[in-house]
Design a protein around this motif. Structure first.
Motif, PDB file in Angstrom:
ATOM      1  N   VAL A 109      -2.728  11.776  -0.448  1.00 41.04           N
ATOM      2  CA  VAL A 109      -3.402  12.768   0.460  1.00 41.04           C
ATOM      3  C   VAL A 109      -2.738  13.160   1.829  1.00 41.04           C
ATOM      4  CG1 VAL A 109      -5.643  12.972   1.919  1.00 41.04           C
ATOM      5  CG2 VAL A 109      -5.863  12.260  -0.493  1.00 41.04           C
ATOM      6  N   LEU A 110      -2.367  11.969   2.138  1.00 43.80           N
ATOM      7  CA  LEU A 110      -1.523  12.101   3.610  1.00 43.80           C
ATOM      8  C   LEU A 110      -0.211  13.145   3.399  1.00 43.80           C
ATOM      9  CD1 LEU A 110      -1.379   8.593   5.056  1.00 43.80           C
ATOM     10  CD2 LEU A 110      -2.792  10.404   5.624  1.00 43.80           C
ATOM     11  N   VAL A 111       0.562  13.001   2.219  1.00 48.35           N
ATOM     12  CA  VAL A 111       1.575  13.838   2.038  1.00 48.35           C
ATOM     13  C   VAL A 111       1.099  15.269   1.662  1.00 48.35           C
ATOM     14  CG1 VAL A 111       3.396  14.037   0.121  1.00 48.35           C
ATOM     15  CG2 VAL A 111       3.075  11.757   1.170  1.00 48.35           C
ATOM     16  N   ALA A 112      -0.014  15.246   0.742  1.00 47.72           N
ATOM     17  CA  ALA A 112      -0.714  16.718   0.533  1.00 47.72           C
ATOM     18  C   ALA A 112      -0.930  17.491   1.808  1.00 47.72           C
ATOM     19  CB  ALA A 112      -1.567  16.772  -0.499  1.00 47.72           C
ATOM     20  N   ILE A 113      -1.940  16.724   2.702  1.00 44.89           N
ATOM     21  CA  ILE A 113      -2.094  17.336   3.867  1.00 44.89           C
ATOM     22  C   ILE A 113      -0.797  17.870   4.879  1.00 44.89           C
ATOM     23  CG2 ILE A 113      -3.252  17.136   6.096  1.00 44.89           C
ATOM     24  CD1 ILE A 113      -5.190  17.639   3.423  1.00 44.89           C
ATOM     25  N   HIS A 114       0.066  16.929   5.005  1.00 40.77           N
ATOM     26  CA  HIS A 114       1.469  17.055   5.439  1.00 40.77           C
ATOM     27  C   HIS A 114       2.114  18.326   5.108  1.00 40.77           C
ATOM     28  CE1 HIS A 114       5.124  16.157   7.645  1.00 40.77           C
ATOM     29  NE2 HIS A 114       5.915  16.239   6.577  1.00 40.77           N
ATOM     30  N   LYS A 115       2.192  18.356   3.805  1.00 40.97           N
ATOM     31  CA  LYS A 115       2.803  19.689   3.166  1.00 40.97           C
ATOM     32  C   LYS A 115       1.997  21.081   3.690  1.00 40.97           C
ATOM     33  CE  LYS A 115       4.594  21.556  -1.166  1.00 40.97           C
ATOM     34  NZ  LYS A 115       4.198  21.211  -2.628  1.00 40.97           N
ATOM     35  N   ARG A 116       0.576  20.827   3.610  1.00 41.00           N
ATOM     36  CA  ARG A 116      -0.039  22.205   4.040  1.00 41.00           C
ATOM     37  C   ARG A 116       0.019  22.317   5.318  1.00 41.00           C
ATOM     38  NH1 ARG A 116      -4.472  23.008   0.248  1.00 41.00           N
ATOM     39  NH2 ARG A 116      -5.087  24.788   1.794  1.00 41.00           N
TER      40      ARG A 116
ATOM     41  N   GLU B 240       4.710  -1.701   6.212  1.00 38.31           N
ATOM     42  CA  GLU B 240       5.880  -2.230   5.361  1.00 38.31           C
ATOM     43  C   GLU B 240       5.890  -1.096   4.154  1.00 38.31           C
ATOM     44  OE1 GLU B 240       5.180  -6.234   3.873  1.00 38.31           O
ATOM     45  OE2 GLU B 240       5.198  -7.016   6.082  1.00 38.31           O
ATOM     46  N   LEU B 241       4.648  -0.871   3.477  1.00 38.78           N
ATOM     47  CA  LEU B 241       4.428   0.227   2.709  1.00 38.78           C
ATOM     48  C   LEU B 241       5.027   1.728   3.071  1.00 38.78           C
ATOM     49  CD1 LEU B 241       3.644   1.015  -0.087  1.00 38.78           C
ATOM     50  CD2 LEU B 241       1.185   1.443   0.698  1.00 38.78           C
ATOM     51  N   PHE B 242       4.808   1.994   4.021  1.00 37.33           N
ATOM     52  CA  PHE B 242       5.236   3.330   4.685  1.00 37.33           C
ATOM     53  C   PHE B 242       6.938   3.132   4.788  1.00 37.33           C
ATOM     54  CE2 PHE B 242       1.128   4.715   5.527  1.00 37.33           C
ATOM     55  CZ  PHE B 242       1.193   5.998   5.985  1.00 37.33           C
ATOM     56  N   GLU B 243       7.274   2.016   5.388  1.00 38.02           N
ATOM     57  CA  GLU B 243       8.955   2.004   5.300  1.00 38.02           C
ATOM     58  C   GLU B 243       9.514   1.668   4.229  1.00 38.02           C
ATOM     59  OE1 GLU B 243       8.968  -1.806   7.712  1.00 38.02           O
ATOM     60  OE2 GLU B 243       8.729  -0.528   9.697  1.00 38.02           O
ATOM     61  N   LEU B 244       8.742   0.979   2.942  1.00 43.93           N
ATOM     62  CA  LEU B 244       9.462   0.945   1.551  1.00 43.93           C
ATOM     63  C   LEU B 244       9.461   2.345   0.916  1.00 43.93           C
ATOM     64  CD1 LEU B 244      10.101  -1.252  -0.639  1.00 43.93           C
ATOM     65  CD2 LEU B 244       7.824  -1.065  -1.314  1.00 43.93           C
ATOM     66  N   THR B 245       8.385   2.984   1.217  1.00 51.09           N
ATOM     67  CA  THR B 245       8.198   4.355   0.381  1.00 51.09           C
ATOM     68  C   THR B 245       9.098   5.441   1.186  1.00 51.09           C
ATOM     69  OG1 THR B 245       6.225   4.829   1.472  1.00 51.09           O
ATOM     70  CG2 THR B 245       6.097   3.814  -0.853  1.00 51.09           C
ATOM     71  N   ARG B 246       9.555   4.923   2.357  1.00 51.52           N
ATOM     72  CA  ARG B 246      10.288   5.849   3.246  1.00 51.52           C
ATOM     73  C   ARG B 246       9.465   7.022   4.078  1.00 51.52           C
ATOM     74  NH1 ARG B 246      15.789   5.719   3.607  1.00 51.52           N
ATOM     75  NH2 ARG B 246      16.848   4.073   2.261  1.00 51.52           N
ATOM     76  N   LEU B 247       8.255   6.826   3.930  1.00 51.31           N
ATOM     77  CA  LEU B 247       7.411   7.756   4.496  1.00 51.31           C
ATOM     78  C   LEU B 247       7.503   7.734   6.040  1.00 51.31           C
ATOM     79  CD1 LEU B 247       4.067   7.457   2.444  1.00 51.31           C
ATOM     80  CD2 LEU B 247       5.764   9.373   2.505  1.00 51.31           C
ATOM     81  N   THR B 248       8.144   6.815   6.575  1.00 52.69           N
ATOM     82  CA  THR B 248       8.457   6.864   7.980  1.00 52.69           C
ATOM     83  C   THR B 248       9.125   7.949   8.338  1.00 52.69           C
ATOM     84  OG1 THR B 248       9.883   4.964   7.637  1.00 52.69           O
ATOM     85  CG2 THR B 248       7.686   4.282   8.408  1.00 52.69           C
ATOM     86  N   LYS B 249      10.210   8.250   7.426  1.00 53.47           N
ATOM     87  CA  LYS B 249      11.015   9.539   7.701  1.00 53.47           C
ATOM     88  C   LYS B 249      10.440  10.572   7.343  1.00 53.47           C
ATOM     89  CE  LYS B 249      14.936   6.688   7.284  1.00 53.47           C
ATOM     90  NZ  LYS B 249      15.169   5.751   8.456  1.00 53.47           N
ATOM     91  N   VAL B 250       9.286  10.740   6.859  1.00 53.01           N
ATOM     92  CA  VAL B 250       8.465  12.095   6.526  1.00 53.01           C
ATOM     93  C   VAL B 250       7.507  12.424   7.683  1.00 53.01           C
ATOM     94  CG1 VAL B 250       6.972  13.013   5.125  1.00 53.01           C
ATOM     95  CG2 VAL B 250       8.728  11.802   3.966  1.00 53.01           C
TER      96      VAL B 250
END
Length: 100
Positions: free
Chosen positions: A60-67, A86-96
């Motif tokens: 949901v966060l990624v989809a809303i970010h894209k829109r 830790e999950l955000f860092e592991l998935t590299r979402l901290t870069k997104v």
């Protein structure tokens, strides 16, 4: 759990807490899509009280970010800590996402 979704200064402020699973993600997605349809494109998520988020919540966060980006907006994440950070860092979402 969705604690609060409000609009202030043309930003959608979203406060979440506890655990975010598929059920909460579905409700959250619907609320946020309504905000996008109203022309709002700047979102701030406070995750300081979230202790778990599953892949549907991240989706949901990624989809809303894209829109939001398509509408010249952005999504900012606040309050990352513990296993959620830790999950955000592991998935590299901290870069997104911009984080505070």
């Amino acid at each position: 759990m969705i604690r609060d979704v409000k609009v202030s200064n043309n930003q959608v402020l979203v406060t979440l807490s506890g655990e975010i699973y598929v059920e909460e993600s579905t409700v959250l997605r619907e609320q946020l899509l309504q905000c996008l349809e109203k022309g709002l494109s700047h979102f701030v998520f406070n995750l300081s009280e979230v202790n778990y988020i599953d892949s549907s919540g991240l989706g949901v966060l990624v989809a809303i970010h894209k829109r939001a980006l398509q509408n010249k907006g952005q999504v900012t994440i606040q309050g990352l800590n513990g296993s959620v950070k830790e999950l955000f860092e592991l998935t590299r979402l901290t870069k997104v996402f911009p984080t505070e």
